[in-house]
Structure formats: structure tokens, C-alpha cells
Design an enzyme around this catalytic site. Sequence first.
Site, PDB file in Angstrom:
ATOM      1  N   HIS A  27       0.809  -1.228   0.000  1.00  0.00           N
ATOM      2  CA  HIS A  27       0.000   0.000   0.000  1.00  0.00           C
ATOM      3  C   HIS A  27       0.843   1.280   0.000  1.00  0.00           C
ATOM      4  O   HIS A  27       0.292   2.376  -0.116  1.00  0.00           O
ATOM      5  CB  HIS A  27      -0.953   0.011   1.200  1.00  0.00           C
ATOM      6  CG  HIS A  27      -2.014  -1.045   1.132  1.00  0.00           C
ATOM      7  ND1 HIS A  27      -2.872  -1.156   0.062  1.00  0.00           N
ATOM      8  CD2 HIS A  27      -2.338  -2.063   1.976  1.00  0.00           C
ATOM      9  CE1 HIS A  27      -3.696  -2.179   0.259  1.00  0.00           C
ATOM     10  NE2 HIS A  27      -3.386  -2.757   1.413  1.00  0.00           N
ATOM     11  N   ASP A  32      -2.870 -10.050  -3.436  1.00  0.00           N
ATOM     12  CA  ASP A  32      -3.415  -9.742  -2.110  1.00  0.00           C
ATOM     13  C   ASP A  32      -4.894  -9.368  -2.273  1.00  0.00           C
ATOM     14  O   ASP A  32      -5.310  -8.866  -3.323  1.00  0.00           O
ATOM     15  CB  ASP A  32      -2.628  -8.571  -1.511  1.00  0.00           C
ATOM     16  CG  ASP A  32      -3.018  -8.240  -0.079  1.00  0.00           C
ATOM     17  OD1 ASP A  32      -2.308  -8.682   0.845  1.00  0.00           O
ATOM     18  OD2 ASP A  32      -4.042  -7.542   0.120  1.00  0.00           O
ATOM     19  N   HIS A  84      -6.410  -6.978  -1.148  1.00  0.00           N
ATOM     20  CA  HIS A  84      -6.581  -5.525  -1.295  1.00  0.00           C
ATOM     21  C   HIS A  84      -5.777  -5.008  -2.482  1.00  0.00           C
ATOM     22  O   HIS A  84      -4.724  -5.561  -2.821  1.00  0.00           O
ATOM     23  CB  HIS A  84      -6.135  -4.824  -0.003  1.00  0.00           C
ATOM     24  CG  HIS A  84      -6.829  -5.338   1.216  1.00  0.00           C
ATOM     25  ND1 HIS A  84      -6.250  -6.271   2.056  1.00  0.00           N
ATOM     26  CD2 HIS A  84      -8.061  -5.089   1.712  1.00  0.00           C
ATOM     27  CE1 HIS A  84      -7.099  -6.562   3.037  1.00  0.00           C
ATOM     28  NE2 HIS A  84      -8.211  -5.865   2.849  1.00  0.00           N
ATOM     29  N   ASP A 138      -4.737 -13.090   2.070  1.00  0.00           N
ATOM     30  CA  ASP A 138      -5.962 -12.639   2.739  1.00  0.00           C
ATOM     31  C   ASP A 138      -7.200 -12.744   1.854  1.00  0.00           C
ATOM     32  O   ASP A 138      -8.319 -12.471   2.313  1.00  0.00           O
ATOM     33  CB  ASP A 138      -5.804 -11.220   3.305  1.00  0.00           C
ATOM     34  CG  ASP A 138      -5.142 -10.236   2.351  1.00  0.00           C
ATOM     35  OD1 ASP A 138      -4.864 -10.617   1.195  1.00  0.00           O
ATOM     36  OD2 ASP A 138      -4.899  -9.093   2.775  1.00  0.00           O
TER      37      ASP A 138
END
Length: 348
Positions: free
Chosen positions: A165, A201, A203, A287
Site C-alpha cells: 500500500h 493480495d 486488497h 488474505d
Amino acid sequence: MIPVVWSEDQQRHDPRAEIWVGVRTPAVEVAARTTAIRAALASGPEVAARPQPDDALLTVHDAALVDFLRTAWAAWEEAGLPDDPGQDRVVPYIFPHPGLTPSPREPVATWARTGMHCFDTMTLIGPGTWEAARAAAGTALTAADLVAAREAPVAYACTRPPGHHVTRTAYGGSCYLNNAALAAARLREGLAGPVALIDVDAHHGNGAQAIFAGRTDVLTASVHVDPAAGWFPHFLGHADETCGGTNRNLPLAPGTGDREWLAAVQEAARWATGPAPAALVVALGVDAAGGDPESPLEVTEDGYRAAGGVLGALGLPTVIVQEGGYALHTIGALVRAFLDGFEEAVHG
Ligand code: SP5
Ligand code: ZN
């Protein structure tokens, strides 16, 4: 077996908490995550991360971010904030929103500086955070060096804290330095030809998207839960963020399982390997698995094994960098399944 690059200094990061909607809850990005992954991979070879100079971080990050991260905890302590008002971690409270000022300057107050460099309230800094983040960056860079030097066709960087991120100038999302972007930049230096970075991931990989936007020599692709369905990082990750043709986002509905998720991974691989890259970086968050506390995707262990197969079948020199994954009882098996699937596709 795929070598696992590791640095114990990474375990010095203990955020203790995250602050969501103003409420302090226990941290999910904890040292037990990487302990569980290493236990699941214990039968394979481990390589110690080689220390890297801090200026190796400047390929993808501004000096102002690196300097802040290096000094933030000491400044927080020096300002007495752990005693008064009793905040034991570095956390922002004011942000230079573009609606406040288009050209912010670094504020003087220690407690105001954090918002200049951090974009959320979830990503706390304590003693050891800098040492751990730097060790994670060094772990990813060491894996890239192994692959660039052809010492290994594939290397797995067992990194924490995660990194995907983080942009050139701002950290957040439980991440401090962009380990996968650093690996991509290192591979780009070391090998002739473009690099593909594929992020699986749960996200959106907003950091690499922003860092490499418009660069035809590092193509970025991300498969993630749709931010338009209400998921972090909320502002980014939509399909129309193409960065002039150098980025591909594949947002998926909450509840998406193996079949559609694998089709998206397949499409990311097809797209990112169009220009015949010399190497691949995989930002491996697990995740997206069903049961993870931080995402609504429903991928299985078999799904992760199959994704490893899809990406391994590309036959590229590859660095796999650990990102998210927060279910401590399954994280090891999920990473193991991905690496097994990858290796099987490479070696048959
Ligand atoms: C690397 C990575 O996977 N970062 C993802 C961070 C996503 N965090 C978003 C948190 C949104 C609120 N979650 C509520 C849980 C309260 N503890
Ligand atoms: Zn994630």
C-alpha cells in the site's frame, strides 16, 4: 525447493493496535504471522537477508518518507507523547487534505508531522518499526538479487511488515516500505527487459500502481476485492485506473471464490506478460482466502495452489513477496500451497 529469504529483525515491529473509526483495536499484522509461515516452510532452504544501505530505498521512495520513518519513533518519545497524553505509538491526527492546501509544508509539531507521510490511522509506529520495515525491504531486495544473479530461478521473501500500500511518499494499510516495488526496481536494474508485478493480495496494490504509473518497463496488475463495494483502500483499485496502459486492475465482488478469482489471476498474467517481461514479482497476500478477518473473498487453499501453478507456468525468473494474510491458523498452509503450486508448474 524455493529458497525462503528471512530476517529476524522483521519481528521487532509490534504495532500493538490499529485505530479504525477512532477506536483502538488489537493489531492484526503481528509477528505470529511470519512465525506460522516459516513453520509451514521449515522443510525448505532458508537464506539470510543481506543488509542494504538506506539509499537502496530511494529507487521507489522519496527521501522525506524514509527520513520520517527512520526518526518518527525517537521524535515521538522525545516529545513525551507516550506519557502525555499517553499514546504509546506514532499515529496521525491531522492530514494535509488537498482541500485544505494544495502545497503543504512539513509542519513543526511532532504530532502534526505524521499526517504529512501517513494516509490512515491503522498503521502505527513503535520502537523497532523502522528496523523491521528496513529489514523487510532488505529481505525483498536480497530475494531480487538472488534471482537477478541467477542463483535461484525463484525466491520467496518472507516479509513483514507488508508493503504493497506504500506509495513514493506515503505509508499506510499496515505497510511502511514497498517491499515488492523495491524488488521490481532491483530486478529492472539487474536484468535486460521489462518487469511484471502481479498483486494477488485481497486488497488493491495501490503502492506499485502509483510508483510505476506510466512506466512501460514495470507493468503492474492487481486482483482484489472491489473498492466500489466498500473495501480498503476505498479510493483506488477501480478497473478504469489504467495509468496510460501500464496498469491493470481486476476488482472482484465480495464473496468471489476460486473460479472467478483464478480467471482474474490468469487475465492479470496474460496482460502483464504481453511485452515479454524478463522477470516477475508476485505480491502474495493470502488474505483473499475464505475466513480471513480482513477480506470478504472466498478463495481456498486449492485456489492458492492453482494460482501458484498459473504464475509458475509463465516460466519467468520470479520473486514472490509476502503481503497480507491474517488468519493465523491457515496462513502457513496457504503460502505453502501457493509455493508448492508454483514449484510444480516450474519443475513438473
Ligand atoms: C497488507 C494488507 O493486507 N493491508 C490491508 C489493510 C487493510 N486494513 C483495512 C482495515 C479496515 C477496517 N477493518 C476493521 C477491522 C478492525 N480491526
Ligand atoms: Zn491485504
